[in-house]
Design a protein around this motif. Sequence first.
Motif, short mmCIF file in Angstrom:
data_model
loop_
_atom_site.label_atom_id
_atom_site.label_comp_id
_atom_site.label_asym_id
_atom_site.label_seq_id
_atom_site.Cartn_x
_atom_site.Cartn_y
_atom_site.Cartn_z
N LEU A 149 -8.04 1.57 -3.53
CA LEU A 149 -7.00 0.53 -3.52
C LEU A 149 -7.48 -0.64 -2.68
N ARG A 166 0.69 4.03 -2.98
CA ARG A 166 0.16 5.35 -2.64
C ARG A 166 1.22 6.46 -2.73
N SER A 167 2.48 6.12 -2.51
CA SER A 167 3.53 7.15 -2.56
C SER A 167 3.94 7.48 -4.00
N VAL A 211 -6.20 -1.33 -8.25
CA VAL A 211 -5.75 0.05 -8.12
C VAL A 211 -6.59 0.91 -9.06
N GLU A 266 0.83 -1.20 0.00
CA GLU A 266 0.00 0.00 0.00
C GLU A 266 0.87 1.26 0.00
N SER A 267 1.88 1.28 0.82
CA SER A 267 2.76 2.43 0.90
C SER A 267 3.47 2.70 -0.43
N SER A 284 -6.89 4.80 -10.36
CA SER A 284 -6.16 6.06 -10.36
C SER A 284 -6.40 6.84 -11.64
N PRO A 341 -1.50 9.05 -7.52
CA PRO A 341 -2.71 9.42 -6.78
C PRO A 341 -3.71 8.26 -6.88
N VAL A 342 -4.15 7.77 -5.75
CA VAL A 342 -5.03 6.59 -5.71
C VAL A 342 -6.43 7.00 -5.26
#
Length: 89
Positions: free
Chosen positions: A20, A12-13, A37, A8-9, A39, A16-17
């Motif tokens: 998820l 998301r980093s 995902v 997840e990290s 986006s 832009p999600v």
Amino acid sequence: MIATAELESAIRSSIPVLHLEIIDQSNGCGENYAVLVVSEAFEGKKTLARHRYINDLLKEQIAQMHAFSQKSLTPKQYEAYLAKNAEVA
């Protein structure tokens, strides 16, 4: 073992999600994941390009897994996906 939070990290980093989902399909041992995902970053990109992007993003984690699958959708595709699943249910 790969943790859901690590996946997840990483996702998301990087983009832009909107939505998820990360599903451990290996009964908790972290060797088989499926991700969904959603986006806006996928707008205008073909499915193969989206998959390659996510695979490259998670290449270190995927290398430690037995299996990995993904759905990478635009917000509009996700709405259609939800509507289709609602009809089935």
